[in-house]
Design a protein around this motif. Sequence first.
Motif, PDB file in Angstrom:
ATOM      1  N   ILE A 277       0.740  -1.145   0.048  1.00 11.61           N
ATOM      2  CA  ILE A 277       0.199   0.050   0.009  1.00 11.61           C
ATOM      3  C   ILE A 277       0.778   1.249   0.028  1.00 11.61           C
ATOM      4  N   ASN A 278       1.871   1.321   1.026  1.00 12.04           N
ATOM      5  CA  ASN A 278       2.792   2.403   0.934  1.00 12.04           C
ATOM      6  C   ASN A 278       3.689   2.443  -0.405  1.00 12.04           C
ATOM      7  N   GLY A 279       3.984   1.256  -0.856  1.00 10.38           N
ATOM      8  CA  GLY A 279       4.779   1.525  -2.160  1.00 10.38           C
ATOM      9  C   GLY A 279       3.761   1.986  -3.368  1.00 10.38           C
ATOM     10  N   GLY A 280       2.504   1.650  -3.363  1.00 10.49           N
ATOM     11  CA  GLY A 280       1.544   2.327  -4.464  1.00 10.49           C
ATOM     12  C   GLY A 280       1.643   3.753  -4.000  1.00 10.49           C
ATOM     13  N   ALA A 281       1.325   4.129  -2.923  1.00  5.42           N
ATOM     14  CA  ALA A 281       1.171   5.581  -2.721  1.00  5.42           C
ATOM     15  C   ALA A 281       2.245   6.555  -2.998  1.00  5.42           C
ATOM     16  N   VAL A 282       3.584   5.974  -2.770  1.00  4.44           N
ATOM     17  CA  VAL A 282       4.903   6.838  -3.111  1.00  4.44           C
ATOM     18  C   VAL A 282       4.865   6.669  -4.295  1.00  4.44           C
ATOM     19  N   SER A 283       4.899   5.691  -5.198  1.00  3.54           N
ATOM     20  CA  SER A 283       4.994   5.461  -6.415  1.00  3.54           C
ATOM     21  C   SER A 283       3.880   6.660  -7.283  1.00  3.54           C
ATOM     22  N   GLY A 284       2.827   6.552  -6.989  1.00  3.61           N
ATOM     23  CA  GLY A 284       1.732   7.745  -7.443  1.00  3.61           C
ATOM     24  C   GLY A 284       2.405   9.071  -7.186  1.00  3.61           C
TER      25      GLY A 284
END
Length: 296
Positions: A277-284
């Motif tokens: 989830i954090n990986g997705g947020a940071v990637s966005g």
Amino acid sequence: MTKAIRSRLPEISSILLFIFSSLFATFLSLLIIDSGLQPAPSSPTAGASYIIYYLVAALVFSGIVIFLGRKKLAGILRWVFIAVIAYVVFYVWLYLGAFIAQTELQYYIIIFAAPAIMVLLMIFKNEWYVVDAAGFFLVSGVASIWGLVIGVWASVGFLLVFAIYDYIAVYRTKHMVSLARVAVDEKLPLLFVFPGEKGLKLKDLNLSESGEKGDKKVLLLGFGDMVFPSIMVVSSAIYGQANFLAFLLLPLIGSIIGMALLLFTKVSKPAPGLPMINGGAVSGFLVAFLVFQVLL
């Protein structure tokens, strides 16, 4: 409602709650900035030094809860958590009340009635939907606070560090699994509960029912699994106000993709939520930054 959708209601409900909490946290942070009581972060790296403090705090907190759980004393922590939730609800309505109240009397009624009602519900009607409502305000309130305290690059650091911590805590030391067991056994308000069937009573909940071995009757998701990506959404939106929608929606969409991968793919349970989830947020956020701050 089709059978396939009904069977996935816990996962769908968790994603919808995350979307609403992130958007609400962003709205709340903008209200706070407009009030003039709390400015936006002074720099993109503001608050980076807090990372180590909160990592230590997370370890100490987990240790205390697990220790008290093993001593059969964790029940006393429920009152501490209720007090924290009451404070955050008061904080949220302090600004939301000013937005909706028409008179000073209405304002004071709202800001004191909201936390009082939440506390009474948690004491006398401690069911999953009450805990989820409390978690919604907790996630939104904390995300709005931290989105204003730390800069966007500090938020990136927070999310990456705690994603690593969550991975280690679940798969290596396994103390996060122990923490979840104590939270469920002692009915501590630390987890969102998304039932897949009617009639679930919080007092009857146990981890063996909640998907530890892949059973989809109940989905449990830690408050932190929504707090951290929501902080990224808020920080990104505040940082990129010149391109507000892109910096708001891209971290939000990234978080949703990460959450969907966690919930809809065959990940062995229990699983750490923050890496995906954090990986997705940071990637966005990085996509928004690359497009609007570097390329354009």
